[in-house]
Scaffold this motif. Sequence first.
Motif, PDB file in Angstrom:
ATOM      1  N   LEU A 140      36.118 -26.172   1.009  1.00  0.00           N
ATOM      2  CA  LEU A 140      35.434 -26.076   2.297  1.00  0.00           C
ATOM      3  C   LEU A 140      34.118 -26.837   2.335  1.00  0.00           C
ATOM      4  CD1 LEU A 140      36.050 -22.307   3.024  1.00  0.00           C
ATOM      5  CD2 LEU A 140      37.212 -24.249   4.050  1.00  0.00           C
ATOM      6  N   ARG A 141      33.354 -26.751   1.274  1.00  0.00           N
ATOM      7  CA  ARG A 141      32.025 -27.361   1.283  1.00  0.00           C
ATOM      8  C   ARG A 141      32.057 -28.840   0.917  1.00  0.00           C
ATOM      9  NH1 ARG A 141      27.213 -27.707   3.342  1.00  0.00           N
ATOM     10  NH2 ARG A 141      25.569 -28.017   1.879  1.00  0.00           N
ATOM     11  N   HIS A 142      32.879 -29.195  -0.077  1.00  0.00           N
ATOM     12  CA  HIS A 142      32.869 -30.561  -0.583  1.00  0.00           C
ATOM     13  C   HIS A 142      34.110 -31.359  -0.196  1.00  0.00           C
ATOM     14  CE1 HIS A 142      29.248 -29.677  -2.759  1.00  0.00           C
ATOM     15  NE2 HIS A 142      29.818 -28.604  -3.274  1.00  0.00           N
ATOM     16  N   ASP A 143      34.998 -30.750   0.613  1.00  0.00           N
ATOM     17  CA  ASP A 143      36.185 -31.426   1.128  1.00  0.00           C
ATOM     18  C   ASP A 143      37.032 -32.042   0.009  1.00  0.00           C
ATOM     19  OD1 ASP A 143      37.893 -32.076   3.184  1.00  0.00           O
ATOM     20  OD2 ASP A 143      36.934 -33.990   3.593  1.00  0.00           O
ATOM     21  N   GLN A 144      37.178 -31.299  -1.084  1.00  0.00           N
ATOM     22  CA  GLN A 144      38.029 -31.757  -2.180  1.00  0.00           C
ATOM     23  C   GLN A 144      39.491 -31.656  -1.767  1.00  0.00           C
ATOM     24  OE1 GLN A 144      37.146 -32.861  -5.359  1.00  0.00           O
ATOM     25  NE2 GLN A 144      35.118 -33.011  -4.454  1.00  0.00           N
ATOM     26  N   ARG A 145      40.294 -32.591  -2.209  1.00  0.00           N
ATOM     27  CA  ARG A 145      41.722 -32.544  -1.908  1.00  0.00           C
ATOM     28  C   ARG A 145      42.359 -31.401  -2.681  1.00  0.00           C
ATOM     29  NH1 ARG A 145      43.738 -38.558  -2.760  1.00  0.00           N
ATOM     30  NH2 ARG A 145      43.806 -37.632  -4.813  1.00  0.00           N
ATOM     31  N   LEU A 146      43.307 -30.720  -2.023  1.00  0.00           N
ATOM     32  CA  LEU A 146      43.943 -29.564  -2.639  1.00  0.00           C
ATOM     33  C   LEU A 146      44.703 -29.942  -3.900  1.00  0.00           C
ATOM     34  CD1 LEU A 146      45.210 -27.591   0.484  1.00  0.00           C
ATOM     35  CD2 LEU A 146      43.030 -27.449  -0.701  1.00  0.00           C
ATOM     36  N   SER A 147      45.319 -31.122  -3.910  1.00  0.00           N
ATOM     37  CA  SER A 147      46.069 -31.539  -5.103  1.00  0.00           C
ATOM     38  C   SER A 147      45.130 -31.785  -6.277  1.00  0.00           C
ATOM     39  CB  SER A 147      46.895 -32.788  -4.802  1.00  0.00           C
ATOM     40  OG  SER A 147      46.053 -33.834  -4.360  1.00  0.00           O
ATOM     41  N   ASP A 148      43.920 -32.291  -6.015  1.00  0.00           N
ATOM     42  CA  ASP A 148      42.950 -32.486  -7.098  1.00  0.00           C
ATOM     43  C   ASP A 148      42.481 -31.149  -7.661  1.00  0.00           C
ATOM     44  OD1 ASP A 148      43.158 -35.186  -6.710  1.00  0.00           O
ATOM     45  OD2 ASP A 148      41.289 -35.366  -5.560  1.00  0.00           O
ATOM     46  N   THR A 193      49.708 -23.176  -3.967  1.00  0.00           N
ATOM     47  CA  THR A 193      48.972 -21.985  -4.411  1.00  0.00           C
ATOM     48  C   THR A 193      47.513 -22.090  -3.992  1.00  0.00           C
ATOM     49  OG1 THR A 193      50.455 -21.641  -6.286  1.00  0.00           O
ATOM     50  CG2 THR A 193      48.281 -20.622  -6.415  1.00  0.00           C
ATOM     51  N   VAL A 194      46.918 -23.250  -4.161  1.00  0.00           N
ATOM     52  CA  VAL A 194      45.526 -23.452  -3.754  1.00  0.00           C
ATOM     53  C   VAL A 194      45.396 -23.248  -2.255  1.00  0.00           C
ATOM     54  CG1 VAL A 194      43.682 -25.155  -3.563  1.00  0.00           C
ATOM     55  CG2 VAL A 194      44.974 -24.966  -5.677  1.00  0.00           C
ATOM     56  N   ARG A 195      46.329 -23.773  -1.484  1.00  0.00           N
ATOM     57  CA  ARG A 195      46.284 -23.620  -0.029  1.00  0.00           C
ATOM     58  C   ARG A 195      46.391 -22.156   0.374  1.00  0.00           C
ATOM     59  NH1 ARG A 195      46.555 -25.799   4.813  1.00  0.00           N
ATOM     60  NH2 ARG A 195      48.032 -25.108   6.363  1.00  0.00           N
ATOM     61  N   ARG A 196      47.304 -21.409  -0.258  1.00  0.00           N
ATOM     62  CA  ARG A 196      47.447 -19.987   0.057  1.00  0.00           C
ATOM     63  C   ARG A 196      46.163 -19.223  -0.239  1.00  0.00           C
ATOM     64  NH1 ARG A 196      52.456 -20.592  -2.338  1.00  0.00           N
ATOM     65  NH2 ARG A 196      51.739 -19.613  -4.252  1.00  0.00           N
ATOM     66  N   ARG A 197      45.563 -19.492  -1.386  1.00  0.00           N
ATOM     67  CA  ARG A 197      44.314 -18.800  -1.756  1.00  0.00           C
ATOM     68  C   ARG A 197      43.179 -19.184  -0.810  1.00  0.00           C
ATOM     69  NH1 ARG A 197      47.843 -16.452  -3.257  1.00  0.00           N
ATOM     70  NH2 ARG A 197      48.598 -16.301  -5.376  1.00  0.00           N
ATOM     71  N   LEU A 198      43.125 -20.436  -0.411  1.00  0.00           N
ATOM     72  CA  LEU A 198      42.100 -20.901   0.519  1.00  0.00           C
ATOM     73  C   LEU A 198      42.249 -20.204   1.866  1.00  0.00           C
ATOM     74  CD1 LEU A 198      39.778 -22.828   1.168  1.00  0.00           C
ATOM     75  CD2 LEU A 198      41.488 -24.544   1.739  1.00  0.00           C
ATOM     76  N   LEU A 199      43.473 -20.098   2.362  1.00  0.00           N
ATOM     77  CA  LEU A 199      43.702 -19.413   3.635  1.00  0.00           C
ATOM     78  C   LEU A 199      43.365 -17.926   3.547  1.00  0.00           C
ATOM     79  CD1 LEU A 199      46.994 -21.146   4.821  1.00  0.00           C
ATOM     80  CD2 LEU A 199      44.677 -21.500   5.665  1.00  0.00           C
ATOM     81  N   GLU A 200      43.603 -17.297   2.386  1.00  0.00           N
ATOM     82  CA  GLU A 200      43.222 -15.898   2.195  1.00  0.00           C
ATOM     83  C   GLU A 200      41.712 -15.725   2.292  1.00  0.00           C
ATOM     84  OE1 GLU A 200      44.696 -14.608  -1.556  1.00  0.00           O
ATOM     85  OE2 GLU A 200      46.761 -14.476  -0.881  1.00  0.00           O
ATOM     86  N   VAL A 201      40.972 -16.633   1.668  1.00  0.00           N
ATOM     87  CA  VAL A 201      39.513 -16.552   1.693  1.00  0.00           C
ATOM     88  C   VAL A 201      38.993 -16.762   3.110  1.00  0.00           C
ATOM     89  CG1 VAL A 201      37.399 -17.686   0.915  1.00  0.00           C
ATOM     90  CG2 VAL A 201      39.203 -17.191  -0.720  1.00  0.00           C
ATOM     91  N   ILE A 202      39.551 -17.729   3.824  1.00  0.00           N
ATOM     92  CA  ILE A 202      39.127 -17.980   5.200  1.00  0.00           C
ATOM     93  C   ILE A 202      39.402 -16.764   6.081  1.00  0.00           C
ATOM     94  CG2 ILE A 202      39.630 -19.356   7.269  1.00  0.00           C
ATOM     95  CD1 ILE A 202      40.037 -21.737   5.361  1.00  0.00           C
ATOM     96  N   GLU A 203      40.560 -16.149   5.918  1.00  0.00           N
ATOM     97  CA  GLU A 203      40.899 -14.960   6.699  1.00  0.00           C
ATOM     98  C   GLU A 203      39.951 -13.807   6.373  1.00  0.00           C
ATOM     99  OE1 GLU A 203      44.684 -11.961   7.298  1.00  0.00           O
ATOM    100  OE2 GLU A 203      45.037 -14.004   6.621  1.00  0.00           O
ATOM    101  N   LEU A 204      39.625 -13.642   5.114  1.00  0.00           N
ATOM    102  CA  LEU A 204      38.699 -12.588   4.699  1.00  0.00           C
ATOM    103  C   LEU A 204      37.316 -12.810   5.303  1.00  0.00           C
ATOM    104  CD1 LEU A 204      37.986 -10.153   2.856  1.00  0.00           C
ATOM    105  CD2 LEU A 204      37.384 -11.826   1.123  1.00  0.00           C
ATOM    106  N   LEU A 205      36.810 -14.037   5.247  1.00  0.00           N
ATOM    107  CA  LEU A 205      35.495 -14.334   5.799  1.00  0.00           C
ATOM    108  C   LEU A 205      35.454 -14.160   7.316  1.00  0.00           C
ATOM    109  CD1 LEU A 205      34.525 -17.460   3.687  1.00  0.00           C
ATOM    110  CD2 LEU A 205      33.604 -15.146   3.485  1.00  0.00           C
ATOM    111  N   SER A 206      36.505 -14.589   8.009  1.00  0.00           N
ATOM    112  CA  SER A 206      36.506 -14.466   9.466  1.00  0.00           C
ATOM    113  C   SER A 206      36.624 -13.004   9.897  1.00  0.00           C
ATOM    114  CB  SER A 206      37.624 -15.297  10.079  1.00  0.00           C
ATOM    115  OG  SER A 206      38.883 -14.793   9.700  1.00  0.00           O
TER     116      SER A 206
END
Length: 140
Positions: free
Chosen positions: A25-33, A44-57
């Motif tokens: 989110l902050r540094h716009d790193q590619r998910l594959s990297d 897996t990274v995408r799923r975890r990222l979406l979980e964090v975004i949902e939690l924060l919102s």
Amino acid sequence: MQVAIRSGWRRLPPGRIALIALAALRHDQRLSDIAGGNGVSASTVRRRLLEVIELLSARAPRLNRALKKIARKGGVVVLIDGTLVHTRRRTGDENPPNCSGKHKAHGLLFLALTDERGNLLWISAAKPGRSSEITTARLR
């Protein structure tokens, strides 16, 4: 409302998941990297990222609650403004919602509430770029 994540095991500990979310989110790193560096797949990274975004919102206060809190503290003047954060153009069905006709650019819309000195009091969750500021404020 909190929902327990029903997972028997996780490949990444919670601290690493938070670090991944910050990197994406902050540094716009590619998910594959990020995935390659952590030994997991990009999905897996995408799923975890979406979980964090949902939690924060879910934890973010609503605009009317923020205004009531400011009024209780004796605040008289607040300024609300919308800003478009430019993003890369997405392809397919996800493309049109993020295109702002006003700015002629792709991005996400955020509303910010500040006091008379310019101190940030509240910020909204991201809305599609095509949203107008007034409509977003009414829905928040």
